[in-house]
Design an enzyme around this catalytic site. Structure first.
Site, PDB file in Angstrom:
ATOM      1  N   ASP A 108       3.658  -0.796  11.398  1.00 34.84           N
ATOM      2  CA  ASP A 108       3.180   0.528  11.025  1.00 34.84           C
ATOM      3  C   ASP A 108       2.558   1.132  12.274  1.00 34.84           C
ATOM      4  O   ASP A 108       1.870   0.435  13.029  1.00 34.84           O
ATOM      5  CB  ASP A 108       2.146   0.445   9.898  1.00 34.84           C
ATOM      6  N   ARG A 140      -2.060  12.386  10.339  1.00 37.99           N
ATOM      7  CA  ARG A 140      -0.775  12.981  10.703  1.00 37.99           C
ATOM      8  C   ARG A 140      -0.500  14.156   9.779  1.00 37.99           C
ATOM      9  O   ARG A 140      -0.696  14.060   8.573  1.00 37.99           O
ATOM     10  CB  ARG A 140       0.310  11.907  10.573  1.00 37.99           C
ATOM     11  N   ASP A 158       0.788  -1.231   0.000  1.00 35.65           N
ATOM     12  CA  ASP A 158       0.000   0.000   0.000  1.00 35.65           C
ATOM     13  C   ASP A 158       0.821   1.283   0.000  1.00 35.65           C
ATOM     14  O   ASP A 158       0.314   2.352  -0.316  1.00 35.65           O
ATOM     15  CB  ASP A 158      -0.939   0.022   1.223  1.00 35.65           C
ATOM     16  N   HIS A 159       2.106   1.202   0.327  1.00 37.53           N
ATOM     17  CA  HIS A 159       2.897   2.419   0.535  1.00 37.53           C
ATOM     18  C   HIS A 159       3.626   2.923  -0.712  1.00 37.53           C
ATOM     19  O   HIS A 159       4.010   4.091  -0.766  1.00 37.53           O
ATOM     20  CB  HIS A 159       3.936   2.185   1.635  1.00 37.53           C
ATOM     21  N   ARG A 211       8.691   3.424  11.420  1.00 39.99           N
ATOM     22  CA  ARG A 211       9.757   2.951  10.524  1.00 39.99           C
ATOM     23  C   ARG A 211      11.083   2.731  11.253  1.00 39.99           C
ATOM     24  O   ARG A 211      11.667   3.639  11.833  1.00 39.99           O
ATOM     25  CB  ARG A 211       9.920   3.908   9.347  1.00 39.99           C
TER      26      ARG A 211
END
Length: 755
Positions: free
Chosen positions: A160, A448, A95-96, A645
């Protein structure tokens, strides 16, 4: 379909006995959080009570979830562990790495081409080691997990920081680094300091423009970005039971922004409805059989102050819609005060882009509430003034809302549907702008909003709100507009007012999807070949980090004294750097390039004490490493907040940084540093931060007798020949000290597997 039913049945079969053992061990009624934690002790039935915020405890999570950017490094580490198959159900979600640029179809085709090498690696390594693989376009990890894997009373870790999204279905789901995931996949216990407990009592019921998103926006304003550190937030009360399961997921998801370990809601009728609606009625039936264990004890909720470390009460009937920001997710503004704040702070009033969706707010309910506002714009002849994008959370949601006509509504009002991926939320956004140096405003329904996170532009003022509020602002194009009270001028010159949003919690015709994007692993992966090209710029097999040399550290140079907020985005940026997440050496070229140097108020510019010249942080550190000189990074409060991360810990380790010395750490980042064999220490007196000078040389003493609870000593040798000496604290327990001595936790795993 329901995955891993046998595993869930096993959890439920032992749940009651473990809860009773925990009650006996603690001698008191239990919160839901305690029930789930004690039910997942590695030791089995609890034999003693654990001290909140004090005791390190070994847990046995039920499953592991990883997104593609972090899965690369996690699985590269797992490949070194020597196991033929993962020990617990595990999944990878692509997805990233999909950049939002034109639209869903085009962007997905581009991503599959550009990222083919990485996707092939992740698919093959999943095939070999028994992981479920969710292909590009399947959706965002947290939405896919909520739809397929989350279950009441379960425990999951995920690589995540927004893994807590699964708390909306009553699961303790915690964001971790890849090294933690590697441990659990290798069958080892997972260690966590037993968390403190924050109770949030919700009364009343939401109505009108107010949504579940506003609950967490309000809580973020109360607790700030670090107020939840070391704690699990448990929501309860009649107000909690009135919220949809996906609304609860939104609240738990964004709990990461208050630094909380995770957040959780109890199992109730709304959870059962969602489980049944996502073809998991069998799990709901099993949960119903033990439902008294899947919520806190009645005595706890009747007198919460006696059982939680902190209690917050929010009346949903009185709660206003909120807008949080800019630059931090805890700057909370009730909508009635937001316009004044915009004017008084001279934030750009013109709204350039409104973005809805993401893992936080892309449920069917979210989309339908936003679409009801979009439909009004069409029917009331309002022209949308700002760009508007929609990011579906999963292919299942996208397919269903498309079937039901909502995507057509967004298209008619001028919206662009992006791929089922993280996209702009994590900086994977090729934003269309005519002047990137201009101060500008955007508003999102994401989680965020740190500076430069969404588009890499420090001049972008990013605000966070519910999808329906974002949609209304996009129509108005003006941040001083209050959709609850103000009117807009339509194309006919008439004054019109937007009505309250209307949403549908679950699709009337049920969810539907042609291809959800799931790929099951091979029954026997022993013959599957995982190839990593030695010449690749994106994937690199790992070498073990060196063990500690057995002495105190001396002659260390200062790499950077970071000023103010230093998140993992500052330490290891995402955006264009995502493509190097599987290549440690290449991604290390972004190390700390976003941090502000205390001595010149500039990013990516530090003094090289060997040459006296200023240069980029990574290049300066590589020069120190080439000369065999270790360094220290000095930081401020809550260092490493934000994304989980682990690259933010691995890059300094790889390039030769020996210690991170800060006023305080964010939880996940501190753990990541420990896992990689790095020394993570804090000022005993935060004022000692001011003693650090640009040309200092550091000694760190006390390591030869390194022990839990025993401070170390830092000696600063200043350029003028004077010295400063002061104590520094650490939170290492005996096992973590062994990680440090061995050069990293993975070195110990490898050693144990070999024996």
């Amino acid at each position: 379909m329901a995955f891993d039913l046998d595993m869930i049945k096993n959890v439920y079969d032992r749940f009651g006995a473990r809860v009773e053992a925990a009650r006996k061990a603690t001698g008191k009624p239990l919160t839901l959080t305690e029930k789930i934690l004690y039910a997942h002790l590695t030791e089995g039935n609890a034999s003693k009570a654990y001290g909140r915020g004090m005791d390190y405890v070994d847990f046995a999570p039920d499953r592991v979830a990883m997104q593609d950017a972090t899965a690369q490094m996690a699985l590269l580490q797992f490949m070194q562990a020597g196991r033929p198959k993962v020990a617990v159900p595990s999944t990878v979600h692509c997805d990233h790495l999909i950049q939002a640029k034109i639209g869903a179809d085009t962007d997905l085709v581009t991503a599959k081409d550009v990222n083919k090498e990485v996707y092939d690696f992740l698919a093959s390594v999943s095939d070999k080691y028994g992981l479920g693989f969710w292909k590009p376009g399947a959706g965002i990890i947290h939405q896919v997990v909520l739809e397929n894997y989350a279950f009441p009373g379960g425990m999951m870790i995920g690589t995540d920081s927004h893994t807590p999204n699964a708390g909306g279905l009553g699961m303790i789901a915690i964001g971790v680094g890849g090294a933690d995931a590697c441990d659990v996949m290798a069958g080892l216990p997972w260690e966590l300091k037993f968390p403190k407990l924050i109770g949030v009592k919700l009364t009343g019921k939401l109505s009108g423009w107010t949504s579940a998103k506003d609950v967490i926006l309000k809580v973020a304003g109360i607790l700030t970005v670090k107020g939840g550190t070391g704690a699990i937030v448990e929501y309860f009360g009649e107000g909690a039971e009135s919220l949809s399961a996906t609304g609860k997921g939104t609240i738990c998801n964004m709990g990461a922004e208050i630094g909380a370990t995770t957040s959780v809601f109890g199992y109730d009728e709304k959870a059962a409805i969602y489980l049944s609606g996502t073809k998991r009625a069998d799990i709901a039936e099993m949960a119903n059989a033990i439902k008294e264990h899947l919520t806190g004890d009645a005595e706890v909720y009747a007198n919460p102050e006696a059982y939680f470390d902190q209690v917050i009460e929010i009346n949903l009937s009185e709660l206003e819609p909120h807008v949080n920001g800019p630059f931090t997710p805890d700057l909370a503004w009730p909508i009635s005060k937001f316009a004044t704040a915009v004017k008084e702070n001279n934030w750009p009033e013109k709204l350039e882009v409104g973005l809805i969706g993401s893992c936080t707010n892309s449920s069917y309910e979210d989309i339908t509430r936003s679409a009801s506002i979009a439909l009004q714009a069409i029917n009331k002849h309002l022209k949308t003034k700002a760009e508007f994008t929609i990011t579906p959370g999963s292919e299942q949601v996208r397919f269903t809302v498309d079937r039901d006509g909502y995507l057509d509504t967004f298209a008619e009002m001028g919206g662009v549907v992006l791929a089922n991926a993280c996209g702009p939320c994590i900086g994977q956004w090729a934003r269309h702008t005519d002047d990137p140096s201009r101060k500008n405003s955007i508003i999102t329904s994401f989680n965020r909003n740190f500076a430069k996170r969404n588009d890499g532009n420090p001049n972008t003022h990013a605000f966070v709100a519910s999808p329906e509020i974002v949609t209304a602002f996009a129509i108005a194009g003006d941040l001083t507009f209050n959709p609850l009270t103000d009117t807009l001028t339509n194309e006919k010159g008439e004054q019109v007012k937007l009505d309250e949003p209307m949403g549908i919690e679950m699709p009337v015709k049920g969810f539907a999807v042609d291809d959800a994007g799931y790929q099951a692993p091979a029954e026997d992966g022993s013959s599957v070949d995982v190839k990593v090209d030695p010449k690749s710029s994106r994937l690199q097999l790992l070498d073990p980090f060196p063990a500690w040399e057995g002495t105190d550290l001396s002659g260390l140079k200062l790499l950077i004294k970071a000023k103010g907020k230093c998140t993992t985005d500052h330490i290891s940026m995402a955006g264009p750097w995502l493509k190097f997440r599987g290549h440690l050496d290449n991604i290390s070229n972004n190390m700390l390039i976003g941090a502000i140097n205390y001595f010149n108020n500039t990013s990516d510019s530090v003094k090289n004490e060997l040459t006296g010249e200023y240069g980029p942080v990574p290049a300066t550190q590589r020069d120190y490493k080439a000369h065999g000189i270790g360094t220290v990074v000095v930081g401020d409060e809550n260092y490493g907040e934000g994304s989980s991360r682990e690259h933010a810990a691995m890059e300094p380790r790889h390039l030769g940084v020996r210690a991170i010395l800060v006023k305080s750490f964010a939880r996940i980042h501190e753990t990541n540093l420990k896992k990689q064999g790095m020394l993570a220490i804090t000022f005993a007196n935060s004022g000692d931060y001011d003693k650090v000078q640009e040309d200092d040389t550091f000694d760190i003493n006390g390591l030869t007798s390194f022990a839990p609870g025993m401070p170390l000593t830092v000696v600063l040798h200043h350029k003028d020949g004077s010295n400063d000496s002061f104590p520094v604290n650490h939170t290492y327990n005996e096992q973590q000290i062994e990680w440090f001595k061995a050069g990293g936790a993975l070195n110990i795993i490898r050693r144990e597997m070999a024996s």
